[in-house]
Design a protein around this motif. Structure first.
Motif, short mmCIF file in Angstrom:
data_model
loop_
_atom_site.label_atom_id
_atom_site.label_comp_id
_atom_site.label_asym_id
_atom_site.label_seq_id
_atom_site.Cartn_x
_atom_site.Cartn_y
_atom_site.Cartn_z
N LYS A 233 0.85 -1.19 0.00
CA LYS A 233 0.00 0.00 0.00
C LYS A 233 0.89 1.25 0.00
O LYS A 233 1.85 1.34 0.78
CB LYS A 233 -0.89 0.00 1.24
N SER A 234 0.62 2.19 -0.89
CA SER A 234 1.41 3.41 -0.94
C SER A 234 0.60 4.59 -0.40
O SER A 234 -0.63 4.61 -0.49
CB SER A 234 1.87 3.71 -2.37
N TYR A 235 1.31 5.55 0.16
CA TYR A 235 0.68 6.68 0.85
C TYR A 235 1.14 8.00 0.23
O TYR A 235 2.31 8.15 -0.13
CB TYR A 235 1.06 6.69 2.33
N ARG B 167 -4.27 6.81 -0.11
CA ARG B 167 -3.66 5.50 -0.11
C ARG B 167 -4.08 4.76 -1.38
O ARG B 167 -5.25 4.79 -1.75
CB ARG B 167 -4.10 4.70 1.12
#
Length: 330
Positions: free
Chosen positions: A41-43, A54
């Protein structure tokens, strides 16, 4: 070829819970077999707006179907007071893996609630006592409803005890279900002494102690989805048969993240991942088990699996709004 636009109502109508539970179980199995891709998961942090974005992409190949998609979700705590908007909103793009055509764009918020309930149901089916008839829920927010909807699909639930600091939230929950179950408000301990307990709160200080649980209660710890969140006392986690959804996510932001980072828990305290259990690589509940705990952070493969069910039902039943997103004219 048309892309389907599916609102929250469309997602609710087409997310047939028994099928969603089956699809989420298939997703856990595919992930365990290595038949899924799920980048971290990227933020995107937005301190100037007290929020973040996200992104959660995934592809999975189940035994009879495959699917791909990405969920784009935010957390903006000031939204309700400042803008009249929800704190969390999500959008799911569901694509054909063969051609990459965007088959559907759907509400990701309702989707998240459905897949979260389904994940708890999968864990309950494998880890709760077979004759479970009572369900406790701590936290009477929006997630509590799909916990009951899903878990009652895998166990013959008769009695429900819901606990919350907000009496109004408890009453709304009771009003929603009092014609289907023996449902009432109660303390955390009363909820925890049910056969199954789901915790769905955002707390950072544990609210469920070992004394709050029955000897054979299965606990779905669903609330912790960010670093620092922590619902269950460390003594519960140390003594329980502890099952997680994903090692990296759980140790970073799941129910175990706080005691893990403090060095109170380590690999020896983990029984295994839910994918190992659904594929038969590890046993679920055995006759010798006491309290069992499922630490669920929520995985992108669950979103894709649920989107698959929603899209197939909507497409078969002419639901949603088709539109020519790519301007192909057909």
């Amino acid at each position: 070829m048309q892309t389907l636009l599916l609102s929250s109502e469309d997602v609710d109508e087409n997310a047939q819970m028994p099928e969603v539970i089956g699809a989420v179980e298939d997703a856990f199995a595919a992930y365990e077999r290595g038949d899924a891709q799920m980048p971290a998961k990227s933020y995107i942090d937005l301190p100037e707006y007290n929020g973040d974005f996200r992104s959660m992409p995934a592809y999975l190949a189940a035994e009879t179907w495959d699917a791909a998609g990405i969920k784009w979700v935010n957390v903006h705590p000031d939204n309700p007071d400042d803008h009249g908007l929800p704190t969390v909103m999500g959008t799911m793009i569901y694509s054909d893996p063969e051609t990459a055509f965007p088959l559907a764009i759907m509400d990701g918020t309702e989707l998240t609630m459905k897949r979260t309930g389904a994940a708890a149901a999968v864990a309950t089916d494998h880890l709760a006592v077979e004759d479970a008839t009572s369900l406790g829920i701590v936290g009477a927010g929006v997630q509590s409803y799909t916990q009951l909807d899903a878990i009652s699909s895998v166990r013959d639930i008769e009695k429900v005890v819901v606990s919350d600091v907000d009496d109004g939230a408890i009453q709304r929950f009771v009003d929603r279900y009092d014609d289907q179950f023996d449902v009432r408000g109660g303390s955390i301990s009363e909820a925890g002494h049910c056969d199954v307990l789901s915790t769905v709160t955002p707390v950072e200080s544990p609210i469920v102690s070992a004394d709050d649980l029955g000897d054979h209660t299965h606990v779905n710890a669903m609330g912790a989805d960010a670093e620092g969140k922590h619902e269950l006392a460390d003594e519960v986690l140390l003594a329980a048969k502890l099952v997680i959804d994903d090692y990296k996510q759980c140790t970073h932001s799941g129910e175990i993240n706080v005691p893990w980072n403090e060095g109170l828990l380590d690999d020896d305290d983990l029984y295994g991942e839910i994918g190992e259990i659904v594929t038969g690589h590890r046993e679920g509940r055995t006759a010798d088990d006491g309290v069992t705990v499922f630490d669920s952070t929520g995985l992108a493969i669950q979103d894709v699996a649920t989107a698959h069910v929603v899209y197939e039902h909507a497409d078969d039943n002419d639901n949603g709004t088709p539109f020519d997103l790519l301007g192909l004219g057909n």
